[in-house]
Scaffold this motif. Structure first.
Motif, short mmCIF file in Angstrom:
data_model
loop_
_atom_site.label_atom_id
_atom_site.label_comp_id
_atom_site.label_asym_id
_atom_site.label_seq_id
_atom_site.Cartn_x
_atom_site.Cartn_y
_atom_site.Cartn_z
N LEU A 199 -77.21 -101.28 -0.82
CA LEU A 199 -77.26 -102.26 -1.91
C LEU A 199 -78.70 -102.50 -2.36
O LEU A 199 -78.98 -102.62 -3.56
CB LEU A 199 -76.61 -103.56 -1.47
CG LEU A 199 -75.08 -103.51 -1.32
CD1 LEU A 199 -74.55 -104.81 -0.75
CD2 LEU A 199 -74.42 -103.22 -2.66
N ARG A 200 -79.62 -102.55 -1.42
CA ARG A 200 -81.04 -102.71 -1.79
C ARG A 200 -81.53 -101.50 -2.58
O ARG A 200 -82.35 -101.61 -3.47
CB ARG A 200 -81.89 -102.93 -0.55
CG ARG A 200 -81.65 -104.28 0.12
CD ARG A 200 -82.72 -104.56 1.17
NE ARG A 200 -82.46 -105.85 1.81
CZ ARG A 200 -81.74 -106.01 2.91
NH1 ARG A 200 -81.23 -104.96 3.51
NH2 ARG A 200 -81.53 -107.22 3.41
N LEU A 201 -81.01 -100.34 -2.20
CA LEU A 201 -81.40 -99.11 -2.89
C LEU A 201 -81.09 -99.19 -4.38
O LEU A 201 -81.86 -98.70 -5.21
CB LEU A 201 -80.66 -97.92 -2.27
CG LEU A 201 -80.93 -96.54 -2.86
CD1 LEU A 201 -82.38 -96.12 -2.61
CD2 LEU A 201 -79.96 -95.51 -2.27
N VAL A 202 -79.98 -99.81 -4.74
CA VAL A 202 -79.60 -99.91 -6.14
C VAL A 202 -80.08 -101.21 -6.78
O VAL A 202 -79.74 -101.51 -7.92
CB VAL A 202 -78.07 -99.78 -6.31
CG1 VAL A 202 -77.59 -98.46 -5.76
CG2 VAL A 202 -77.33 -100.94 -5.66
N GLY A 203 -80.87 -101.99 -6.02
CA GLY A 203 -81.44 -103.21 -6.58
C GLY A 203 -80.58 -104.44 -6.46
O GLY A 203 -80.83 -105.43 -7.14
N GLU A 204 -79.58 -104.40 -5.58
CA GLU A 204 -78.70 -105.55 -5.38
C GLU A 204 -79.08 -106.30 -4.11
O GLU A 204 -79.50 -105.69 -3.12
CB GLU A 204 -77.24 -105.10 -5.29
CG GLU A 204 -76.72 -104.38 -6.52
CD GLU A 204 -76.52 -105.32 -7.69
OE1 GLU A 204 -76.38 -106.54 -7.46
OE2 GLU A 204 -76.49 -104.84 -8.84
N ALA A 205 -78.91 -107.61 -4.12
CA ALA A 205 -79.15 -108.42 -2.92
C ALA A 205 -77.88 -108.41 -2.07
O ALA A 205 -76.82 -108.81 -2.56
CB ALA A 205 -79.51 -109.84 -3.30
N ALA A 247 -70.84 -97.98 -4.37
CA ALA A 247 -70.85 -96.62 -3.83
C ALA A 247 -69.55 -95.87 -4.05
O ALA A 247 -69.42 -94.73 -3.61
CB ALA A 247 -71.17 -96.66 -2.34
N GLY A 248 -68.59 -96.49 -4.72
CA GLY A 248 -67.33 -95.81 -4.97
C GLY A 248 -66.47 -95.66 -3.74
O GLY A 248 -65.74 -94.67 -3.59
N LEU A 249 -66.55 -96.63 -2.83
CA LEU A 249 -65.74 -96.59 -1.61
C LEU A 249 -64.40 -97.27 -1.84
O LEU A 249 -64.26 -98.12 -2.73
CB LEU A 249 -66.46 -97.31 -0.46
CG LEU A 249 -67.90 -96.94 -0.14
CD1 LEU A 249 -68.38 -97.74 1.06
CD2 LEU A 249 -68.05 -95.46 0.09
N GLN A 251 -64.40 -92.90 4.39
CA GLN A 251 -65.19 -93.74 3.50
C GLN A 251 -66.67 -93.78 3.92
O GLN A 251 -67.56 -93.95 3.07
CB GLN A 251 -64.61 -95.14 3.41
CG GLN A 251 -63.23 -95.16 2.77
CD GLN A 251 -63.21 -94.38 1.46
OE1 GLN A 251 -63.91 -94.69 0.51
NE2 GLN A 251 -62.39 -93.32 1.41
N ILE A 252 -66.95 -93.61 5.20
CA ILE A 252 -68.34 -93.46 5.63
C ILE A 252 -68.89 -92.14 5.07
O ILE A 252 -70.05 -92.07 4.65
CB ILE A 252 -68.46 -93.51 7.16
CG1 ILE A 252 -68.03 -94.90 7.69
CG2 ILE A 252 -69.90 -93.20 7.59
CD1 ILE A 252 -68.83 -96.07 7.15
N PHE A 311 -72.74 -90.72 -1.62
CA PHE A 311 -73.34 -91.58 -2.64
C PHE A 311 -74.85 -91.65 -2.46
O PHE A 311 -75.62 -91.52 -3.42
CB PHE A 311 -72.74 -92.99 -2.54
CG PHE A 311 -73.53 -94.03 -3.30
CD1 PHE A 311 -73.44 -94.12 -4.68
CD2 PHE A 311 -74.38 -94.90 -2.64
CE1 PHE A 311 -74.17 -95.06 -5.39
CE2 PHE A 311 -75.12 -95.84 -3.33
CZ PHE A 311 -75.01 -95.92 -4.71
N ILE A 312 -75.31 -91.85 -1.23
CA ILE A 312 -76.74 -91.96 -0.98
C ILE A 312 -77.44 -90.65 -1.32
O ILE A 312 -78.52 -90.63 -1.92
CB ILE A 312 -76.99 -92.33 0.50
CG1 ILE A 312 -76.43 -93.74 0.79
CG2 ILE A 312 -78.48 -92.28 0.83
CD1 ILE A 312 -76.36 -94.07 2.28
#
Length: 235
Positions: free
Chosen positions: A152-158, A174-176, A209-210, A216-217
């Motif tokens: 979430l931090r990677l995409v700028g979310e808290a 992440a489309g999970l 899902q993992i 996604f990453i």
């Protein structure tokens, strides 16, 4: 931060310092024991280790301390090479660390792939027994919560604090399929959940899902994203 948890971490830190010597850069506690956001906050202590050289041969001296730590019910430390953090000078305090978003993505992918490999290995052994499968999901979710927050931090979310909200937001980004984590999240918060059976589909869905999280990453584009969000305070 609980005094008991801090004492445990300090004892482990002393052993790591003895074994690693000059290869040790930093060691800290984070996660449930700091935020107390899961039912196991008092029992499970998650840690992070930064070393100059993370080659397998350089980490062999700490195999016994880590094995002893894991036998007490704690996840092994996440291990980072210093180069992945682009530390400027002294790595302490962690709030002074400066990284780019691409640094964060690369290190996150490395950690996520490693945890996925370990999950797959342990899943093969646990899947034939329902109780072992339950233990695997419950033991591994804390580590994946850490990776969810980092994603979430990677995409700028808290990242949110509660497990349910964390899963929901990570799933959306992440489309999970967030329902893959319903059993373990409900178990964590004390809800009555059915016991898992041998080769239960809940386990298959969880691992799948993992795997999607890692994809996604891996595919996330960071070009032009600039500075990564400030790293979480390590207390």
């Amino acid at each position: 931060m609980a005094r008991e948890a801090l004492a445990k971490v300090e004892a482990l830190a002393a052993r790591l310092e003895e074994k690693l010597g000059d290869n040790l850069v930093a060691f800290c506690m984070y996660g449930p024991a700091v935020r107390r956001d899961t039912r196991d906050a008092d029992r499970e202590v998650t840690t992070l280790l930064i070393v100059h050289d993370a080659a397998p041969a350089k980490l062999r001296p700490i195999e016994q301390p880590i094995a002893d730590w894991s036998r007490k019910g704690h996840p092994p430390p996440l291990v980072f090479a210093e180069s992945g953090w682009r530390a400027s000078a002294d790595v302490f305090p962690f709030l002074s660390l400066t990284t780019t978003r691409e640094d964060l993505r690369r290190q996150l992918e490395r950690e996520a792939r490693g945890k996925l490999l370990r999950l797959r290995t342990e899943f093969v052994a646990a899947a034939p027994k329902g109780k072992a499968l339950e233990d695997l999901l419950l033991d591994s979710i804390g580590t994946f919560f850490v990776l969810f927050r980092a994603a979430l931090r990677l995409v700028g979310e808290a990242p949110p604090q509660t497990p349910k909200a964390l899963v929901q937001e990570t799933a959306a980004v992440a489309g999970l399929d967030g329902t893959a984590f319903d059993w373990v999240v409900d178990k964590l918060v004390g809800h009555n959940v059915p016991s898992l059976r041998a080769y239960d589909p809940v386990g298959d869905h969880y691992v799948e899902q993992i795997e999607q999280l890692v994809r996604f990453i891996d595919a996330f584009e960071t070009e032009g994203a600039g500075q990564a969000p400030e790293q979480e305070s390590q207390g």
